[in-house]
Structure formats: structure tokens, C-alpha cells
Design a protein around this motif. Structure first.
Motif, PDB file in Angstrom:
ATOM      1  N   GLN A 177      11.783  10.935  -1.231  1.00 20.78           N
ATOM      2  CA  GLN A 177      10.723   9.402  -2.080  1.00 20.78           C
ATOM      3  C   GLN A 177       9.397   8.766  -1.282  1.00 20.78           C
ATOM      4  O   GLN A 177       8.860   8.528  -1.456  1.00 20.78           O
ATOM      5  CB  GLN A 177      11.634   9.227  -2.720  1.00 20.78           C
ATOM      6  N   VAL A 178      10.546   8.378  -0.147  1.00 20.50           N
ATOM      7  CA  VAL A 178       9.779   7.477   0.529  1.00 20.50           C
ATOM      8  C   VAL A 178       8.276   8.172   1.494  1.00 20.50           C
ATOM      9  O   VAL A 178       7.023   7.222   1.121  1.00 20.50           O
ATOM     10  CB  VAL A 178      10.885   6.928   1.918  1.00 20.50           C
ATOM     11  N   ARG A 179       8.092   9.590   1.492  1.00 18.95           N
ATOM     12  CA  ARG A 179       6.723   9.743   2.606  1.00 18.95           C
ATOM     13  C   ARG A 179       6.116  10.102   0.734  1.00 18.95           C
ATOM     14  O   ARG A 179       4.986   9.163   1.506  1.00 18.95           O
ATOM     15  CB  ARG A 179       7.436  11.575   2.467  1.00 18.95           C
ATOM     16  N   GLN A 180       6.474  10.320  -0.211  1.00 12.83           N
ATOM     17  CA  GLN A 180       5.471  10.293  -1.527  1.00 12.83           C
ATOM     18  C   GLN A 180       5.123   8.873  -1.995  1.00 12.83           C
ATOM     19  O   GLN A 180       4.196   8.774  -2.424  1.00 12.83           O
ATOM     20  CB  GLN A 180       5.594  11.306  -1.910  1.00 12.83           C
ATOM     21  N   ASP A 181       5.892   7.792  -1.860  1.00 11.12           N
ATOM     22  CA  ASP A 181       5.344   6.601  -2.332  1.00 11.12           C
ATOM     23  C   ASP A 181       4.765   5.884  -1.102  1.00 11.12           C
ATOM     24  O   ASP A 181       4.376   4.120  -1.148  1.00 11.12           O
ATOM     25  CB  ASP A 181       6.691   5.911  -2.322  1.00 11.12           C
ATOM     26  N   ARG A 182       4.750   6.286   0.241  1.00 10.84           N
ATOM     27  CA  ARG A 182       3.476   6.228   1.167  1.00 10.84           C
ATOM     28  C   ARG A 182       2.052   5.477   1.182  1.00 10.84           C
ATOM     29  O   ARG A 182       1.515   6.285  -0.192  1.00 10.84           O
ATOM     30  CB  ARG A 182       3.317   6.578   2.706  1.00 10.84           C
ATOM     31  N   LEU A 183       1.851   4.401   0.848  1.00  8.55           N
ATOM     32  CA  LEU A 183       0.437   3.935   1.103  1.00  8.55           C
ATOM     33  C   LEU A 183      -0.310   4.137   1.333  1.00  8.55           C
ATOM     34  O   LEU A 183      -0.658   3.734   2.827  1.00  8.55           O
ATOM     35  CB  LEU A 183       0.414   2.600   0.276  1.00  8.55           C
ATOM     36  N   LEU A 184      -2.123   4.477   1.606  1.00 15.07           N
ATOM     37  CA  LEU A 184      -2.786   4.439   2.653  1.00 15.07           C
ATOM     38  C   LEU A 184      -4.187   4.099   2.163  1.00 15.07           C
ATOM     39  O   LEU A 184      -4.211   4.090   0.834  1.00 15.07           O
ATOM     40  CB  LEU A 184      -2.838   6.472   3.291  1.00 15.07           C
ATOM     41  N   MET A 185      -5.206   3.297   3.091  1.00 17.16           N
ATOM     42  CA  MET A 185      -6.207   3.160   2.707  1.00 17.16           C
ATOM     43  C   MET A 185      -7.388   3.924   2.587  1.00 17.16           C
ATOM     44  O   MET A 185      -6.902   5.833   3.218  1.00 17.16           O
ATOM     45  CB  MET A 185      -6.962   1.538   3.899  1.00 17.16           C
ATOM     46  N   SER A 216      -9.997  -7.496  -0.713  1.00 25.09           N
ATOM     47  CA  SER A 216      -9.265  -6.998  -1.575  1.00 25.09           C
ATOM     48  C   SER A 216      -9.008  -5.603  -1.144  1.00 25.09           C
ATOM     49  O   SER A 216     -10.843  -4.597  -1.150  1.00 25.09           O
ATOM     50  CB  SER A 216      -9.481  -6.951  -2.597  1.00 25.09           C
ATOM     51  N   VAL A 217      -8.462  -4.640  -0.830  1.00 23.51           N
ATOM     52  CA  VAL A 217      -8.346  -3.601  -0.446  1.00 23.51           C
ATOM     53  C   VAL A 217      -7.517  -2.288  -0.963  1.00 23.51           C
ATOM     54  O   VAL A 217      -6.549  -2.433  -1.123  1.00 23.51           O
ATOM     55  CB  VAL A 217      -8.083  -2.759   1.147  1.00 23.51           C
ATOM     56  N   PRO A 218      -8.273  -0.914  -1.904  1.00 24.52           N
ATOM     57  CA  PRO A 218      -7.440  -0.201  -2.625  1.00 24.52           C
ATOM     58  C   PRO A 218      -6.757   0.350  -1.066  1.00 24.52           C
ATOM     59  O   PRO A 218      -6.599   0.540  -0.565  1.00 24.52           O
ATOM     60  CB  PRO A 218      -8.440   0.201  -3.191  1.00 24.52           C
ATOM     61  N   LEU A 219      -5.009   0.656  -2.373  1.00 24.44           N
ATOM     62  CA  LEU A 219      -4.050   1.500  -1.358  1.00 24.44           C
ATOM     63  C   LEU A 219      -3.807   2.609  -2.200  1.00 24.44           C
ATOM     64  O   LEU A 219      -3.370   2.371  -3.504  1.00 24.44           O
ATOM     65  CB  LEU A 219      -2.857   1.051  -1.115  1.00 24.44           C
ATOM     66  N   TYR A 220      -3.859   3.392  -1.856  1.00 20.59           N
ATOM     67  CA  TYR A 220      -3.770   4.975  -2.014  1.00 20.59           C
ATOM     68  C   TYR A 220      -2.048   5.757  -2.486  1.00 20.59           C
ATOM     69  O   TYR A 220      -2.113   5.659  -1.189  1.00 20.59           O
ATOM     70  CB  TYR A 220      -4.774   5.950  -2.283  1.00 20.59           C
ATOM     71  N   ARG A 221      -1.776   6.331  -3.354  1.00 16.10           N
ATOM     72  CA  ARG A 221      -0.543   6.961  -2.713  1.00 16.10           C
ATOM     73  C   ARG A 221       0.028   8.660  -2.087  1.00 16.10           C
ATOM     74  O   ARG A 221      -1.145   9.012  -2.853  1.00 16.10           O
ATOM     75  CB  ARG A 221       0.950   6.846  -4.688  1.00 16.10           C
ATOM     76  N   VAL A 222       0.771   8.902  -1.107  1.00 15.09           N
ATOM     77  CA  VAL A 222       0.972   9.928  -1.052  1.00 15.09           C
ATOM     78  C   VAL A 222       1.197  11.434  -2.175  1.00 15.09           C
ATOM     79  O   VAL A 222      -0.095  12.190  -1.733  1.00 15.09           O
ATOM     80  CB  VAL A 222       1.359  10.255   0.159  1.00 15.09           C
ATOM     81  N   GLY A 223       1.646  10.452  -2.705  1.00 17.17           N
ATOM     82  CA  GLY A 223       1.968  11.723  -4.170  1.00 17.17           C
ATOM     83  C   GLY A 223       0.715  11.960  -4.475  1.00 17.17           C
ATOM     84  O   GLY A 223       0.957  12.797  -4.719  1.00 17.17           O
ATOM     85  N   ASP A 224       0.019  11.128  -4.691  1.00 12.61           N
ATOM     86  CA  ASP A 224      -1.162  10.752  -6.045  1.00 12.61           C
ATOM     87  C   ASP A 224      -2.191  12.022  -5.222  1.00 12.61           C
ATOM     88  O   ASP A 224      -2.661  12.849  -5.598  1.00 12.61           O
ATOM     89  CB  ASP A 224      -1.835  10.341  -6.027  1.00 12.61           C
ATOM     90  N   LEU A 225      -2.223  12.231  -3.634  1.00 11.61           N
ATOM     91  CA  LEU A 225      -3.005  12.354  -2.758  1.00 11.61           C
ATOM     92  C   LEU A 225      -2.447  13.841  -3.064  1.00 11.61           C
ATOM     93  O   LEU A 225      -3.667  14.689  -2.970  1.00 11.61           O
ATOM     94  CB  LEU A 225      -3.338  12.432  -1.656  1.00 11.61           C
ATOM     95  N   GLU A 226      -1.357  14.531  -2.979  1.00 12.47           N
ATOM     96  CA  GLU A 226      -0.628  15.439  -3.009  1.00 12.47           C
ATOM     97  C   GLU A 226      -0.949  16.533  -3.982  1.00 12.47           C
ATOM     98  O   GLU A 226      -1.253  17.549  -4.280  1.00 12.47           O
ATOM     99  CB  GLU A 226       0.450  15.831  -2.523  1.00 12.47           C
ATOM    100  N   ALA A 227      -0.809  15.780  -4.804  1.00  8.57           N
ATOM    101  CA  ALA A 227      -1.426  16.349  -6.412  1.00  8.57           C
ATOM    102  C   ALA A 227      -2.508  16.777  -6.308  1.00  8.57           C
ATOM    103  O   ALA A 227      -2.724  17.963  -7.063  1.00  8.57           O
ATOM    104  CB  ALA A 227      -1.114  14.922  -7.324  1.00  8.57           C
ATOM    105  N   LEU A 228      -3.711  16.442  -5.648  1.00  4.71           N
ATOM    106  CA  LEU A 228      -5.264  16.251  -6.177  1.00  4.71           C
ATOM    107  C   LEU A 228      -4.888  18.522  -5.649  1.00  4.71           C
ATOM    108  O   LEU A 228      -6.173  18.758  -5.542  1.00  4.71           O
ATOM    109  CB  LEU A 228      -6.202  15.282  -5.388  1.00  4.71           C
TER     110      LEU A 228
END
Length: 549
Positions: free
Chosen positions: A211-219, A260-272
Motif C-alpha cells: 500500500q505504501v508503494r502504491q500510494d507513493r507520489l511522483l512528479m 505548483s507541481v502536480p503529483l501522481y500516484r504510483v497505483g494510478d500509473l500501474e493501472a494505466l
């Protein structure tokens, strides 16, 4: 030597007055803080410790001590020293060093504090918020008790991790660790350390780690690297509305500005990676410079710049006007302006259009409307209208000197209206001659200002007078005319002048004066200023996509 010589010699010797013996000073009736220490022979820390122990009475003369009271304390000095000692209390680090030197143990400051918690030591005083320790008490600490304290600390160190190293121990980011620690109620132990067993328990929870890995936020650039695609391809993913940032963070890009910089969730990226509309094999196969296969999915422009450019073009077409837009790097924002003609929108209408635009509205606070640069463009266009303005330049004998040359050209056509040397009535300063190269010999046959002024007033009458440094040129003409008893007429009114240098700074989006860059001769500088004025009728920073239109 005669009697008269002796008398004359004695008269020549100056008489000195006998000095009066100083009057003995009366002994003081009371003593101040420093005087009482000298009187009693006690150090300041001994006095404080004796006062705390009740061996020294408080001041009895309004914050001072009477001599009688000081004598009583001096008489008890040996008794006081026997109680408070001869060494001043020391801090924790020095106390640990003292114990280590006596016992040979690896003593640290926390061990001294642990002894105090166990009742083996007591605080002898304070320095700010730091405790001080009595040297005699330190020397009497039981070695076995101290050894047990040191061993217990070393065992805890071996079985724990500092709060600074705990995130790295788990391979997490600090914000991730702090969030989980708060959720799980993980508590810090002694010396701001976490028990290794507690951290191992977190690491052993596979569901938590995942869960921690999937919730990680990336630029954005990190997210593109994670998906193994180009940043351009990632922009199309966002523009397709298949991916949205979970949150934004503020990043400082200069001393005065943050973005202001957007942050994207790793779990959302993997779902793509499982999305049926995306051909990942084709996306990964595309080479640099080739169009992205994802562009067909985009429902809107890929970034703010593209949105602004498209909207500006639409606004211009809708009203049949010229609209300008540029990015101001110093302010970190886009600026939009337009020509003010019949049918043009008002500032309020443009702001409303931005606020209601489906994509621009989220950037409305980062888009400036009706700017100084736009005003400079409209001003330059007005100055280039026929019979509206002339451009004037002068060369002088010095910074606060008199005219040696003056030129005027038409701001509309660039035609030269006046170009002449002027007799200054004084020598040219060497510094000025080094700049413009006009010598006193060249000025020998030059006409005086009285002969030049009528033509000068004629070619400038009824027009705005533009000068690169209007205040300097206006001041020079007024000074020269005043000295020669001449009336500068409308040229003496600074309100009829305009400064090109200030308008240029607005146009180029800078906060400093920029040099003209001419050849430092009057007509040449006029022509350079004319070229600048022509350039200022269009934006100085036109995006490439807009410049092609």
C-alpha cells in the motif's frame, strides 16, 4: 652671576602649584554584586550556590548588600566553600568526559541524565535550558551503577534505529514513514530512536508495504520514467484525462517565486498499464522526435502554454483584433494583452472569459491581463502615427554639461529633421570626448544654441518628444538655454517628453535600465532609437506557435 641675573633666572622658571593631597574616600555604605564578591572572596557560582543552600542571606539594601552583611558572609567563607565546593558545576558533555576519565567507560551525556533519573545525581544548576552537574557528586558516582547504565544504553543503541535513519531502514520516504508511524501509533524510545523490532514488524506486513508503494507520489518527469515513456507521451496521457494528479506541492524555483507541481500516484500509473485504449508496445517503440501514439487520445492541449496559445488565437478571431501572449519568466506567469480598438473586449470581459474557460480556469491566477508590456506596445504604435512624435538625442560636454550636438528624426518615417553641432561655450570634458569623440576643434565653427533653437522648436512643435533618457536630454536643453538667456518654450516642459528607456524595460519584461547600444552620436542614436520603437510595436516574446500565424 650677579644678584640681578639670579633674580631674572628665577623669574623665568615657571612656578608650579603644590598639589593638594587627595581627600580620603569614605568607605562605601553598601556593596554591589561585583563588589560583594571581591569583599567576600567568593566566585559568582559559589555565591549563587550558597544563596540556594541558604548559607548567604539576600540583599538588605535595595538590591545591594550592606558592609556589615558582607562581613558576616566573608567570615563564613570557609564554611560556604566546604558546602558548595571549589569547582563550578559543569554541563552534560563535560560531566560525561569526567566520568569516562575516572572509570574508563564509554560515557555519554545521556548516561549522566540517566543517572539523574535513577536518583544517583541531582541537578546543581541550569545554563539556559541545560542542566549543570556538581563535580563532587560526579566523582562519587558508583562505578558499577554507571557501568550498568552505559551497558543498557549500548544495548538499546544496538536494538534500535534513529528517527532520521528509520525511513531509509524500511526503504520508504520520510513522509511515508511519518504517516504510517502516526497511523500505527509507533512511539519513539530513548534518544529519539525506534526499536528495530517495531520497524521489522512494519517491514513484514506485506499488505502495508504494498500500500505504501502504491500510494507513493511522483512528479511528472518521475512518472514518465516509471512508465518508461517520454515526457511528451506522459503529457498526452494527462491531456487524455486518463490520469489526474492526486495532489500538488509547492516547489521553490527562485528566491522570490514558487510553482505548483502536480503529483501522481504510483497505483494510478500501474493501472494505466492495463488500459485497453493504450497500445503500450507502440508507445515504447516510438523514437525521439517522432509523434506520440497517445496524441489521438488527447481531449485538450497537452500543457498550459498550448491552452493559452489556442485561446488567444480564438479570442483574436472572435473579436477581429490582434491579441498578444507571452510567458514572463521573472514573474512566473503568462501575460495576455490586446490592441484597444472598437469592438475589442474590456479587461473585465477577458478575465471572465479566462475564469469560465474549461481548461484555463484552473490557471487563472497565473495569467495576468492588461500588462505593462502590452501598454508599451500600444504606446509605441501610437507614437508611430503620422505627426505624433519625434525622436531627439543630444551629446554634451559632460554629465551635467552643455550641448555639443543635437539631432531630431520623425518617429513615423525615420526622416532626419535636424542634425547639427552646437557651440557649448565651454571645453568638452575628457570623459565625454572619449564617449562621443567630438573635440573642441570640431566645435570651433559650430553655431550657438541661439541659432539652432528656432529650428529645434519648429520640428518638435505639437509633437511628443521621445528620448532614450528623456530626463537627461530635457535637463541639458533647459540648462543650456537658461545659461544663454533663451526660452526653451515647450521643450522646457517635461510633460511633453516621453522616455523610451523606461518603456523598453516594460516591453522586455525586465526591472532594470537597458543601454541603447548606439554609436554615441546624436543622429546615430536617434536612428537606433527609431529601430527600437519600430520593434516595440510587436511583443518582444512571441511564442513560436503564435509567431507562425
Amino acid at each position: 652671576m650677579s644678584e640681578n641675573d639670579v633674580a631674572a633666572e628665577s623669574a623665568a622658571v615657571p612656578k608650579t602649584r603644590a598639589r593638594k593631597a587627595p581627600k580620603p574616600k569614605a568607605p562605601p555604605a553598601d556593596l554591589g554584586p561585583i563588589q560583594v564578591l571581591r569583599h567576600t572572596g567568593l566566585a559568582e557560582w559559589q555565591w549563587d550556590a550558597g544563596t540556594t543552600a541558604g548559607l548567604i542571606p539576600p540583599a538588605d539594601c535595595g538590591g545591594r548588600w550592606s558592609v556589615a552583611l558582607a562581613d558576616q558572609v566573608a567570615a563564613r567563607r570557609e564554611e560556604i566553600v566546604a558546602v558548595v565546593g571549589t569547582e563550578a558545576p559543569i554541563g552534560g558533555h563535560r560531566a560525561a568526559q569526567r566520568l569516562a576519565a575516572r572509570t574508563g567507560l564509554d560515557v555519554e551525556k545521556v548516561d549522566v541524565e540517566a543517572l539523574a533519573d535513577a536518583g544517583a545525581l541531582r541537578v546543581a544548576g541550569w545554563y539556559n535550558e541545560f542542566p549543570l552537574w556538581d563535580c563532587r557528586a560526579l566523582d562519587s558516582v558508583d562505578v558499577d551503577q554507571l557501568g550498568a547504565v552505559v551497558a543498557e544504553r549500548q544495548a538499546w543503541i544496538a536494538a534500535s534505529v534513529s528517527k532520521w535513519d528509520a525511513p531509509a531502514y524500511l526503504g520508504w520516504r520520510r513522509d511515508e514513514f511519518e504517516r504510517v508511524a502516526k497511523e500505527r501509533g509507533l512511539r519513539l524510545g530513548r534518544q529519539d530512536r525506534y526499536a528495530t523490532a517495531d520497524l521489522d514488524a512494519l517491514a513484514g506486513d506485506e499488505d502495508l508495504v504494498e500500500q505504501v508503494r502504491q500510494d507513493r507520489l511522483l512528479m511528472s518527469h518521475q512518472a514518465a520514467t516509471f512508465l518508461e515513456i517520454r515526457p511528451t507521451d506522459f503529457k498526452y496521457l494527462v491531456a487524455s484525462d486518463l490520469l489526474a494528479p492526486r495532489t500538488h506541492t509547492s516547489v521553490e524555483v527562485s528566491r522570490y517565486r514558487s510553482v505548483s507541481v502536480p503529483l501522481y500516484r504510483v497505483g494510478d500509473l500501474e493501472a494505466l498499464r492495463e488500459h485497453p485504449a493504450i497500445d503500450w508496445e507502440a508507445v515504447h517503440a516510438v523514437r525521439r522526435g517522432e509523434p506520440s501514439p497517445l496524441r489521438e487520445l488527447a481531449r485538450r492541449p497537452v500543457d498550459r502554454a498550448a491552452v493559452v496559445r489556442r485561446w488567444v488565437a480564438e479570442l483574436g478571431d472572435r473579436h477581429g483584433i490582434e491579441v498578444w501572449a507571452w510567458f514572463h519568466p521573472g514573474a512566473g506567469r503568462w501575460e495576455v494583452d490586446w490592441e484597444r480598438v472598437d469592438g475589442a473586449p474590456t479587461e473585465q470581459e477577458v478575465r471572465k472569459a479566462i475564469a469560465t474557460h474549461p481548461y484555463l480556469k484552473e490557471h487563472r491566477h497565473e495569467i495576468a491581463v492588461a500588462t505593462d508590456a502590452g501598454a508599451a506596445i500600444r504606446w509605441a504604435r501610437a507614437m508611430r502615427e503620422p505627426e505624433a512624435a519625434v525622436i531627439l538625442d543630444t551629446e554634451t560636454t559632460g554629465l551635467a554639461g552643455y550641448l555639443v550636438e543635437i539631432a531630431v528624426i520623425d518617429a513615423c518615417t525615420g526622416e532626419t529633421l535636424l542634425d547639427t553641432l552646437v557651440a557649448p561655450g565651454c571645453e568638452v570634458e575628457p570623459e565625454a570626448r572619449w564617449v562621443h569623440g567630438i573635440s573642441d576643434a570640431e566645435l570651433a565653427d559650430a553655431p550657438p544654441l541661439a541659432e539652432v533653437l528656432p529650428r529645434l522648436l519648429e520640428v518638435t512643435a505639437g509633437k511628443e518628444v521621445l528620448a532614450y533618457n528623456a530626463e537627461f536630454d530635457h535637463g541639458t536643453i533647459a540648462r543650456h538655454a537658461g545659461r544663454d538667456g533663451l526660452d526653451p518654450a515647450h521643450l522646457g516642459d517635461l510633460g511633453t517628453w516621453s522616455c523610451l528607456m523606461g518603456r523598453r524595460s516594460d516591453w522586455e519584461l525586465v526591472r532594470r535600465w537597458l543601454p541603447l547600444g548606439g554609436g554615441h552620436r546624436a543622429r546615430g542614436d536617434c536612428e537606433t532609437a527609431y529601430e527600437l520603437l519600430c520593434a516595440m510595436t510587436a511583443p518582444s516574446r512571441t511564442p513560436k506557435a503564435m509567431a507562425r500565424r
